[in-house]
Scaffold this active site. Structure first.
Site, PDB file in Angstrom:
ATOM      1  N   ASP A   1       5.207  -8.031   1.491  1.00  0.00           N
ATOM      2  CA  ASP A   1       5.835  -8.850   2.526  1.00  0.00           C
ATOM      3  C   ASP A   1       4.980 -10.018   3.009  1.00  0.00           C
ATOM      4  O   ASP A   1       5.474 -11.135   3.159  1.00  0.00           O
ATOM      5  CB  ASP A   1       6.280  -7.990   3.710  1.00  0.00           C
ATOM      6  CG  ASP A   1       5.164  -7.139   4.309  1.00  0.00           C
ATOM      7  OD1 ASP A   1       4.012  -7.223   3.827  1.00  0.00           O
ATOM      8  OD2 ASP A   1       5.440  -6.387   5.264  1.00  0.00           O
TER       9      ASP A   1
ATOM     10  N   HIS B   1       0.790  -1.239   0.000  1.00  0.00           N
ATOM     11  CA  HIS B   1       0.000   0.000   0.000  1.00  0.00           C
ATOM     12  C   HIS B   1       0.823   1.291   0.000  1.00  0.00           C
ATOM     13  O   HIS B   1       0.281   2.355  -0.312  1.00  0.00           O
ATOM     14  CB  HIS B   1      -0.954   0.075   1.202  1.00  0.00           C
ATOM     15  CG  HIS B   1      -1.701  -1.171   1.496  1.00  0.00           C
ATOM     16  ND1 HIS B   1      -2.503  -1.796   0.570  1.00  0.00           N
ATOM     17  CD2 HIS B   1      -1.774  -1.935   2.624  1.00  0.00           C
ATOM     18  CE1 HIS B   1      -3.050  -2.872   1.108  1.00  0.00           C
ATOM     19  NE2 HIS B   1      -2.608  -2.993   2.348  1.00  0.00           N
TER      20      HIS B   1
END
Length: 509
Positions: free
Chosen positions: A241, A84
């Protein structure tokens, strides 16, 4: 390529880590560099992308030196970072402003507006619903509050893609991070005019979308000079991640679950269905044709560090290796249930399952019999309850964790790991290597064909260090205590809101 070395670089919430592995999965060298987070206003979290690149150029040479091999032994590298996080570049590829992190809450109002404006359309196309953690509402906030920054933007990148651009000069985004912007059509892996037009975002600033394993360029002469990497080293796209940690932990089959005890805590489950859920976040998986759903609590290891700083003085390790071992030892001596003390871990508001930035943390049930060890165990239990609360969202959507893998710094604590195991009531496996930089290195190997597939990489390289088994009596006790946890959370929510407003000077609201 039996002597091949693979490099993974992960940009975490507070540090950048570089890990070098051999093709059998053994870590040969690693190094970590701290990354500063700025909080210019309450609820804001920003980082300077230049600090990321400086961290990479510091960590990579250290990892190479520790490995004892030359940089020329590296055959490929890849990246991961938090999702994001938008980086805006001008016409000269210079950073325009600090990057807004996933934990930043400033765009909560914009997220609510987008929900009211186009809830069903956003869910249908992006598989998710707006919240302040997503790029789409963050960009809407920037348009309203920093229009000059938006007007100057010629490229939009997500965190890891900025690092890759600096090393290679190539501009791409993988399909998982593209989904994380909330401007992509997840089914077709294309940018969605219906979504980016909601905020009048210029599509010319959006990069080409590729698969995470795509070889998208090589380390440039400038990148090699900056980082100590060999010029021409193949660079694989990489991904966010959580996706790469799930892969690196070995969760690649439907029903495989992963719990992460890191800065934030997360719960993930893999599926083979592309379904837009209303109560959990959904992304494409690293493995083609698979998806993973995720929920998470904002404060996990960050809460652990907060409590450590409050109660434990540096240097007072009492013969243990570090203060965290002292905390773990003291918590292990406290009975399950912490003698009636509960902790709600909302130190930074909360995401799933409440999506409420006004929630506040608490310890309740405190008496004079409670020691600091009780506070540590209650914190462990409260975070485990919060993750179990998140897991209930999966059940509501017809998803079920059949296996559980535990990763993140918190998994080093045997006491905390056993508590998670008992709260969930399932066996918990802790991989030998469970961090994102390890997963990124595996992905680099898939990208250049060292491994024939993601499944082969997992089979060859992912090993289990320890398995925890649930205690039936403690699981039953924790089920009862969880009901009190839920009831007290509901009872305190309105009081949390009043305290939040009071802290902003809005007395009586």
């Amino acid at each position: 390529m039996s002597d091949a070395m693979l490099l993974g670089v992960d940009l975490g919430a507070g540090s950048l880590k570089a890990t070098i592995i051999g093709i059998e999965g053994t870590v040969q060298g690693e190094a970590t560099v701290p990354i500063r987070t700025d909080m210019p206003k309450p609820g804001w979290s920003e980082q300077n992308p230049e600090d990321w690149y400086s961290g990479l150029c510091t960590a990579v040479p250290k990892a190479i030196k520790q490995s004892g091999v030359s940089a020329g032994a590296l055959k490929a590298m890849s990246f991961s970072a938090g999702a994001h996080t938008p980086v805006l570049l001008d016409s000269n590829d210079q950073v325009i402003r600090p990057a807004i992190l996933w934990s930043d809450l400033r765009s909560s109002g914009e997220a609510r507006e987008l929900l009211e404006m186009a809830k069903e359309e956003i869910l249908r196309i992006s598989f998710n619903l707006p919240a302040a953690t997503w790029t789409l509402p963050q960009l809407l906030w920037l348009q309203r509050n920093e229009p000059d920054s938006v007007a100057a933007a010629k490229r939009l990148l997500i965190a890891k893609d900025y690092l890759r651009l600096r090393l290679t000069g190539e501009w791409h985004i993988d399909c998982v991070d593209a989904a994380g912007t909330m401007m992509a059509d997840v089914r077709s892996n294309t940018w969605s005019p219906e979504l980016y037009n909601l905020i009048d975002w210029d599509p010319l600033t959006l990069p080409p979308i590729v698969e995470p394993t795509r070889h998208i360029g090589n380390v440039s002469k400038r990148g090699a000079s900056d980082s100590g990497l060999p010029e021409g080293l193949p660079v694989i796209a990489g991904t966010m991640d959580t996706a790469i940690e799930t892969f690196g932990a070995g969760s690649i089959n439907p029903g495989d679950g992963t719990i992460k005890l890191a800065t934030a805590g997360t719960v993930c489950v893999v599926s083979d269905r592309s379904v837009a859920h209303r109560s959990v976040i959904d992304y494409p998986h690293v493995v083609p044709g698979r998806y993973f759903s995720i929920t998470g609590t904002n404060s996990c290891a960050s809460a652990h560090r907060w409590l450590c700083d409050l109660f434990y003085s540096p240097g007072t390790t009492k013969g243990a290796a570090n203060i965290f071992e002292v905390m773990d030892l003291e918590a292990s001596k406290v009975p399950a249930g912490s003698d009636g003390m509960l902790f709600h871990p909302y130190l930074s508001g909360e995401r799933s399952p409440y999506w409420d930035e006004k929630l506040r943390a608490d310890f309740i049930g405190v008496t004079m019999r409670h020691s600091r060890g009780h506070f540590v165990r209650a914190l462990y239990e409260g975070i485990a309850f919060s993750l179990f609360d998140c897991n209930l969202c999966f059940k509501a959507e017809g998803l079920e964790m059949e296996t559980v893998r535990l990763i993140g710094g918190g998994s080093k604590s045997a006491t905390w790991s056993q508590i998670v195991c008992d709260v969930f009531g399932k066996p918990v496996s802790v991989p030998v290597n469970g961090d994102a930089s390890f997963g990124a290195a595996l992905l680099a190997g898939v990208g250049i064909g060292v491994f024939a597939s993601e499944a082969e990489a997992v089979s060859q390289c992912v090993r289990v260090a320890r398995v925890f088994e649930p205690n039936v009596e403690r699981t039953a006790l924790y089920r009862d205590l969880f009901e009190i946890y839920k009831d007290s959370q509901a009872s305190l929510a309105s009081i949390n809101h009043r305290l939040f407003n009071f802290s902003l000077g809005q007395v009586g609201t």
